[in-house]
Write a protein that holds these residues in place. Structure first.
Motif, PDB file in Angstrom:
ATOM      1  N   LEU A  27       0.610  -1.681  -0.210  1.00  0.00           N
ATOM      2  CA  LEU A  27      -0.027   0.027   0.039  1.00  0.00           C
ATOM      3  C   LEU A  27       0.544   1.239   0.005  1.00  0.00           C
ATOM      4  O   LEU A  27       0.335   1.949  -0.816  1.00  0.00           O
ATOM      5  CB  LEU A  27      -0.587   0.472   1.188  1.00  0.00           C
ATOM      6  CG  LEU A  27      -2.375  -1.031   1.051  1.00  0.00           C
ATOM      7  CD1 LEU A  27      -2.527  -1.414   2.598  1.00  0.00           C
ATOM      8  CD2 LEU A  27      -2.843  -1.300   0.238  1.00  0.00           C
ATOM      9  N   VAL A  28       1.966   1.075   1.160  1.00  0.00           N
ATOM     10  CA  VAL A  28       2.594   2.231   0.818  1.00  0.00           C
ATOM     11  C   VAL A  28       3.470   2.648  -0.880  1.00  0.00           C
ATOM     12  O   VAL A  28       3.658   3.822  -1.505  1.00  0.00           O
ATOM     13  CB  VAL A  28       3.832   2.743   2.268  1.00  0.00           C
ATOM     14  CG1 VAL A  28       5.304   3.293   1.507  1.00  0.00           C
ATOM     15  CG2 VAL A  28       3.653   2.349   3.256  1.00  0.00           C
ATOM     16  N   GLU A  29       3.541   1.508  -1.461  1.00  0.00           N
ATOM     17  CA  GLU A  29       4.228   1.208  -2.649  1.00  0.00           C
ATOM     18  C   GLU A  29       3.107   1.880  -3.985  1.00  0.00           C
ATOM     19  O   GLU A  29       3.786   2.420  -4.424  1.00  0.00           O
ATOM     20  CB  GLU A  29       4.915  -0.121  -3.155  1.00  0.00           C
ATOM     21  CG  GLU A  29       5.436  -0.161  -4.291  1.00  0.00           C
ATOM     22  CD  GLU A  29       6.042  -1.571  -4.748  1.00  0.00           C
ATOM     23  OE1 GLU A  29       6.754  -1.669  -6.239  1.00  0.00           O
ATOM     24  OE2 GLU A  29       5.261  -2.671  -4.091  1.00  0.00           O
ATOM     25  N   ALA A  30       2.222   1.639  -3.709  1.00  0.00           N
ATOM     26  CA  ALA A  30       0.995   2.367  -3.992  1.00  0.00           C
ATOM     27  C   ALA A  30       0.657   3.960  -4.093  1.00  0.00           C
ATOM     28  O   ALA A  30       0.745   4.057  -4.970  1.00  0.00           O
ATOM     29  CB  ALA A  30       0.103   0.964  -3.801  1.00  0.00           C
ATOM     30  N   GLY A  31       1.377   4.450  -3.096  1.00  0.00           N
ATOM     31  CA  GLY A  31       0.829   6.028  -3.466  1.00  0.00           C
ATOM     32  C   GLY A  31      -0.668   5.290  -1.967  1.00  0.00           C
ATOM     33  O   GLY A  31      -0.793   6.940  -1.313  1.00  0.00           O
ATOM     34  N   ARG A  32      -1.071   4.722  -1.331  1.00  0.00           N
ATOM     35  CA  ARG A  32      -1.981   4.555  -0.429  1.00  0.00           C
ATOM     36  C   ARG A  32      -1.921   3.857   0.262  1.00  0.00           C
ATOM     37  O   ARG A  32      -2.569   2.945   1.378  1.00  0.00           O
ATOM     38  CB  ARG A  32      -2.861   3.850  -1.386  1.00  0.00           C
ATOM     39  CG  ARG A  32      -3.081   4.857  -2.629  1.00  0.00           C
ATOM     40  CD  ARG A  32      -4.148   4.953  -2.794  1.00  0.00           C
ATOM     41  NE  ARG A  32      -5.476   5.695  -2.131  1.00  0.00           N
ATOM     42  CZ  ARG A  32      -6.380   4.367  -2.774  1.00  0.00           C
ATOM     43  NH1 ARG A  32      -6.432   4.530  -4.182  1.00  0.00           N
ATOM     44  NH2 ARG A  32      -7.564   4.648  -2.241  1.00  0.00           N
ATOM     45  N   PRO A  33      -0.523   4.915   1.643  1.00  0.00           N
ATOM     46  CA  PRO A  33      -0.789   4.221   2.219  1.00  0.00           C
ATOM     47  C   PRO A  33      -1.890   4.061   3.515  1.00  0.00           C
ATOM     48  O   PRO A  33      -2.796   5.016   3.516  1.00  0.00           O
ATOM     49  CB  PRO A  33       0.341   4.994   3.446  1.00  0.00           C
ATOM     50  CG  PRO A  33       0.277   6.318   2.566  1.00  0.00           C
ATOM     51  CD  PRO A  33      -0.236   5.763   0.967  1.00  0.00           C
ATOM     52  N   ALA A  34      -1.634   2.505   4.858  1.00  0.00           N
ATOM     53  CA  ALA A  34      -3.216   2.979   5.706  1.00  0.00           C
ATOM     54  C   ALA A  34      -2.919   3.295   6.313  1.00  0.00           C
ATOM     55  O   ALA A  34      -1.928   2.772   7.457  1.00  0.00           O
ATOM     56  CB  ALA A  34      -3.155   0.859   5.588  1.00  0.00           C
ATOM     57  N   VAL A  35      -3.708   3.721   7.043  1.00  0.00           N
ATOM     58  CA  VAL A  35      -3.377   4.654   8.183  1.00  0.00           C
ATOM     59  C   VAL A  35      -4.567   4.160   9.679  1.00  0.00           C
ATOM     60  O   VAL A  35      -4.456   4.830   9.964  1.00  0.00           O
ATOM     61  CB  VAL A  35      -3.868   6.730   8.045  1.00  0.00           C
ATOM     62  CG1 VAL A  35      -3.489   7.088   7.098  1.00  0.00           C
ATOM     63  CG2 VAL A  35      -5.636   6.618   7.537  1.00  0.00           C
ATOM     64  N   HIS A  36      -5.367   3.072   9.216  1.00  0.00           N
ATOM     65  CA  HIS A  36      -6.893   3.218   9.698  1.00  0.00           C
ATOM     66  C   HIS A  36      -6.308   0.977   9.239  1.00  0.00           C
ATOM     67  O   HIS A  36      -6.499   0.551   8.423  1.00  0.00           O
ATOM     68  CB  HIS A  36      -7.657   3.623  10.215  1.00  0.00           C
ATOM     69  CG  HIS A  36      -8.547   3.364  10.507  1.00  0.00           C
ATOM     70  ND1 HIS A  36      -8.708   3.505  12.220  1.00  0.00           N
ATOM     71  CD2 HIS A  36      -9.255   2.047  10.822  1.00  0.00           C
ATOM     72  CE1 HIS A  36      -9.762   3.050  12.970  1.00  0.00           C
ATOM     73  NE2 HIS A  36     -10.413   2.286  12.433  1.00  0.00           N
ATOM     74  N   VAL A  37      -6.466   0.524  10.773  1.00  0.00           N
ATOM     75  CA  VAL A  37      -7.106  -1.036  10.067  1.00  0.00           C
ATOM     76  C   VAL A  37      -7.644  -1.543  10.695  1.00  0.00           C
ATOM     77  O   VAL A  37      -8.476  -0.807  12.391  1.00  0.00           O
ATOM     78  CB  VAL A  37      -5.718  -1.712  10.188  1.00  0.00           C
ATOM     79  CG1 VAL A  37      -5.032  -1.950  12.063  1.00  0.00           C
ATOM     80  CG2 VAL A  37      -6.324  -3.444  10.203  1.00  0.00           C
TER      81      VAL A  37
END
Length: 251
Positions: free
Chosen positions: A181-191
Motif C-alpha cells: 500500500l505504501v508502494e502504491a502511494g495509498r498508505p494505510a492509516v487505520h485498520v
C-alpha cells in the motif's frame, strides 16, 4: 474409572484430562509415542472406545498428533505468540514486526505462494465496493514451522491499488499488505481487525494438515487510507493449536 455420583461429565472428557495431566507431569514427553487405546484403557480403567475418544479430543486441541501407520505422539510444536494490540507492538518492536515465534522456537518459513487476478469472496467484494464481475489481485501464502503448516494468509487488493506494484511480479514473495500500500502511494492509516473461531473447511484442513475436528482462528483485517476508503483486505487462517493471541496495555 468409576463415575462420581451425579457426575454429568462424560467419561472420555475425564480420561482426556487425566492423559493431559500425565503429559504435563512429564510421564509422556514431547515426541513420545503414546500407548495404544487398549493400553490406555487398561491404565485409566475405561473401555477402549472411551480411550479412543479421549485421544481424538487431544488430537483436535493439538496436544497430540496422529501419524498414519505409526501411532499417536505428544505434540512438539511451540505456539507462535501473536500480539493483538498493534500500537503496543509497533512501539516496542517496530512496525514491520507482527508475528514471531515464542522463545527458542524456529523461524517461520513460507511456501505455496501464488498471485492471481480473480473474483474475490462476496464479503471481500462488498467491503471493497466492487461491482459484480470486478476482480482483485489476490496473493496467497502458507507459513510453516519446522515443516508444519501453521497459518494461511490471503491478501486482496483492488486492481487500481495493486497496479504497478511489486506484488504483480511473477517472482513476488508473500505479500506484505502495508508495504504494498505504501508502494502504491495509498498508505494505510487505520485498520479494523476481527478474529473469530470456526470449524475449518476442507481446504483449510488440507492446507494446514489438521484434523477436521480442530478449529481455526480466522482473522480479517480491513485497511483504510487517509480518506477512510477501504483499500485492502487481509485474511489469516491459523491452526488454533499453533497460536497464542496476546494483548498488552496500560491500565
Amino acid at each position: 474409572m468409576t463415575d462420581a455420583p451425579g457426575s454429568r461429565v462424560p467419561k472420555y472428557l475425564r480420561t482426556a484430562d487425566l492423559l493431559k495431566a500425565a503429559i504435563s507431569d512429564g510421564r509422556y514427553r514431547p515426541g513420545d509415542r503414546l500407548p495404544g487405546e487398549d493400553a490406555l484403557a487398561a491404565e485409566f480403567g475405561v473401555s477402549a472406545g472411551t480411550a479412543l475418544r479421549a485421544l481424538e479430543l487431544l488430537k483436535q486441541d493439538g496436544t497430540v498428533e496422529g501419524r498414519r501407520g505409526s501411532g499417536v505422539y505428544v505434540q512438539t510444536l511451540t505456539p507462535l505468540r501473536r500480539f493483538g494490540t498493534s500500537h503496543v507492538l509497533e512501539a516496542q518492536w517496530g512496525s514491520a514486526v507482527r508475528v514471531w515465534p515464542s522463545d527458542n522456537a524456529p523461524s517461520l518459513d513460507v511456501d505455496q505462494v501464488s498471485t492471481t487476478r480473480t473474483s474475490p469472496p462476496p464479503a471481500v467484494a462488498s467491503l471493497l465496493g466492487l461491482a459484480p464481475g470486478e476482480t482483485v489481485l489476490r496473493s496467497d501464502s502458507r507459513f510453516l514451522v519446522r515443516g508444519r503448516p501453521v497459518k494461511l494468509v490471503s491478501v486482496f487488493l483492488p486492481q487500481e491499488v495493486a497496479a504497478g506494484t511489486s506484488i504483480e511480479r511473477s517472482d513476488a514473495g508473500p505479500a506484505d499488505i502495508r508495504a504494498v500500500l505504501v508502494e502504491a502511494g495509498r498508505p494505510a492509516v487505520h485498520v479494523r481487525q476481527e478474529v473469530r473461531v470456526r470449524a475449518p473447511d476442507s481446504t483449510d484442513a488440507d492446507r494446514l494438515a489438521i484434523p477436521v475436528g480442530r478449529f481455526v482462528l480466522d482473522e480479517h483485517r480491513v485497511y483504510f487510507d487517509a480518506g477512510r476508503q477501504i483499500i485492502g483486505v487481509e485474511q489469516t487462517i491459523m491452526d488454533s493449536a499453533s497460536h497464542v493471541l496476546e494483548n498488552e496495555f496500560d491500565l
